[in-house]
Enzyme design. Structure first.
Site, PDB file in Angstrom:
ATOM      1  N   TYR A   1      33.687  27.555 121.710  1.00 42.67           N
ATOM      2  CA  TYR A   1      33.490  28.967 121.414  1.00 42.67           C
ATOM      3  C   TYR A   1      32.258  29.592 122.048  1.00 42.67           C
ATOM      4  CZ  TYR A   1      37.420  28.320 118.346  1.00 42.67           C
ATOM      5  OH  TYR A   1      38.684  28.048 117.877  1.00 42.67           O
TER       6      TYR A   1
ATOM      7  N   PHE B   1      36.288  28.682 106.771  1.00 46.68           N
ATOM      8  CA  PHE B   1      37.543  29.433 106.821  1.00 46.68           C
ATOM      9  C   PHE B   1      38.273  29.165 108.136  1.00 46.68           C
ATOM     10  CE2 PHE B   1      33.844  32.062 107.870  1.00 46.68           C
ATOM     11  CZ  PHE B   1      34.120  32.460 109.164  1.00 46.68           C
TER      12      PHE B   1
END
Length: 404
Positions: A123, A404
Site C-alpha cells: 500500500y 477492518f
C-alpha cells in the site's frame, strides 16, 4: 473482454463476498448471517467489484468511518475487502481498484482514507503510510504485579451481550475524542463487528464483556475470551484480549489487574494494545509483558490541503512542504503545515517528502526527526526538521483499536 469495475447490485453482493473469501484462500461460511450483517454495516455504493465476462474476479470496499485527528475529526473511509482471485493476479487489477476507489473518495470530498495492510509493501505505492503503530502483548500471568501497588480499587461486572451494547459505547465515546486514530462506531458496527464473535477462531470459548466501575462510574471495559488448555490436570489456559479500554491510568491498572487474575490461565495476550497505555511503567517487571511493536493503521491523505487545514498544531510556527504524490497528482506541490495551513504555491519549500511519509506524520505517530534520519524527508531549510517535529507532535501517540 475488458475488465469492468463498478458498484455491485444487491443481488450480486453474495458473489462479492464469495470472491473476497476465495481471494484469501477461504470460503463463505454461514452465508445468510454474513449477508445480513454486511447489509447493516456496508453501504453498497462503497463497494467495488471487478467483472471479467460477467464474473466477479476482484473486490474493494470502504467502511464509512470518521477518525479523530489532532483538534477534531474528519471523514476517513476504512479501506477493506481488497482482493483479487489467483487467476487474475499480476495484471494490475488491484491497482485499478485502488485507483477507482481513491478517485471516488476524492469526489466525495473525504480528505483521508485508512486501512490495515495484509502485506506491508503493497500500500505504500498507493500513498498510504504507517500512521498509528501499536503494541502486541504476550505475557505470563503468574508474574504480573503492579509496581508500588496502591491496592485493589473499584469492582468488575461481567455483563451480558445486550448489556454490553448499552454500557461499552459510552466509555469508548469518552476516550475517542482524546486520541487521534480512533474511529467512529455506529450502533450497527458495535453489534455486527466489535461485539460479534463471527471472526473468532474455533476453540477459544465464548466472548466475555467486563465493565470496570471506579468511584461509582464506569471507567473501563474489556472484551476477552478464555482458551482452556492443560496438561495432566494442570491448568494452562490463555486469556485472549479482544479490546481493553480505560479512561485513566488508575482504571487501566485495575482493568489489567482483573485480566491477569482470571483463574486457570497462565498467559494473557492482546493484539491491539495502546502504545500509550501506562501498563509498561505500571508493572514491577515490564519484561514479563513481552511487548512487540508493530504497524497498525495506515493512512492516506486524499486531499492534503483539506487535511492540513483541519488539523490543530503544536505552536504557532509553520513549514512549507514539497509533497510528491504520483498516484493522486492533485496533491503534488507545496503546502503549508502549521499556522495558516493550506496551499503554498510559489513559496520556498522547507522540506520535501512523499505523501505516504506525510501521512505517517499527520496523526503524530511518527517523529519528523526519525523520518529524516531514515532518509525519508529532505531538509531544504536548516532547522526545518526540528520545527516540523514540534508542529506535528501530539500529547499522546495515535491509537486505532479497530482492525477492518
Amino acid at each position: 473482454m475488458a475488465i469492468e469495475i463498478r458498484a455491485p447490485r444487491d443481488e450480486e453482493l453474495r458473489d462479492v463476498l464469495v470472491t473476497l473469501e476465495a481471494a484469501f484462500g477461504g470460503g463463505l461460511e454461514n452465508e445468510e448471517r454474513e449477508l445480513a450483517s454486511t447489509r447493516k454495516t456496508m453501504p453498497l455504493d462503497r463497494v467495488l467489484a471487478a467483472f471479467d465476462d460477467g464474473r466477479i474476479v476482484g473486490t474493494a470496499a470502504a467502511w464509512p468511518f470518521r477518525i479523530t485527528i489532532p483538534g477534531g475529526e474528519l471523514p476517513c473511509p476504512g479501506v477493506t475487502w481488497v482482493g483479487v482471485l489467483p487467476s487474475h493476479r499480476r495484471r494490475g487489477l488491484a491497482t485499478a481498484l485502488m485507483r477507482r476507489q481513491l478517485d471516488d473518495v476524492h469526489a466525495r470530498g473525504e480528505p483521508l482514507a485508512g486501512l490495515w495492510a495484509s502485506e506491508g509493501p503493497i500500500y505504500g505505492r498507493f500513498g498510504y503510510g504507517q500512521a498509528a503503530p501499536l503494541h502486541m502483548l504476550d505475557a505470563t500471568a503468574p508474574d504480573f504485579a503492579l509496581r508500588d501497588d496502591p491496592g485493589l480499587a473499584g469492582r468488575i461486572r461481567i455483563v451480558t451481550l445486550e448489556e454490553a451494547r448499552e454500557q461499552l459505547p459510552p466509555i469508548y465515546d469518552r476516550v475517542r475524542p482524546t486520541r487521534p486514530g480512533m474511529l467512529s462506531r455506529s450502533p450497527e458496527w458495535w453489534s455486527e463487528e466489535r461485539l460479534s464473535d463471527r471472526w473468532d477462531r474455533p476453540g477459544a470459548g465464548p466472548r466475555f464483556h467486563a465493565v470496570l466501575e471506579l468511584d461509582g462510574a464506569d471507567e473501563g471495559y474489556a472484551i476477552y475470551k478464555v482458551e482452556q488448555k492443560g496438561d495432566r490436570g494442570i491448568p494452562d489456559g490463555a486469556v485472549r484480549v479482544v479490546e481493553a479500554l480505560a479512561t485513566s491510568t488508575r482504571a487501566t491498572q485495575e482493568l489489567w489487574r482483573f485480566l491477569f487474575s482470571i483463574d486457570l490461565t497462565s498467559v494473557v495476550d492482546a493484539r491491539l494494545l495502546d502504545p500509550a497505555a501506562p501498563l509498561f511503567w505500571s508493572v514491577a517487571d515490564p519484561r514479563r509483558l513481552r511487548l512487540r511493536y508493530t504497524d497498525g493503521l495506515w493512512l492516506r491523505l486524499v486531499d492534503v490541503d483539506a487535511a492540513l487545514r483541519a488539523r490543530s498544531w503544536a505552536g504557532g510556527d509553520s513549514v512549507v512542504l514539497e509533497v510528491r504524490d504520483a498516484f493522486c497528482p492533485w496533491n503534488a506541490g507545496r503546502h503549508r503545515a502549521g499556522g495558516d495551513a493550506g496551499r503554498a504555491d510559489g513559496e520556498t519549500p522547507d522540506l520535501a517528502l512523499d505523501v505516504a511519509d506525510l501521512a505517517s506524520l499527520y496523526l503524530g505517530g511518527v517523529d519528523a526527526v526519525l523520518l529524516h534520519a531514515s532518509g525519508r524527508i529532505e531538509e531544504r531549510t536548516p532547522g526545518a526538521v526540528e520545527r516540523a517535529a514540534a508542529l506535528f507532535r501530539t500529547p499522546l501517540p495515535p491509537f486505532c483499536p479497530e482492525v477492518f
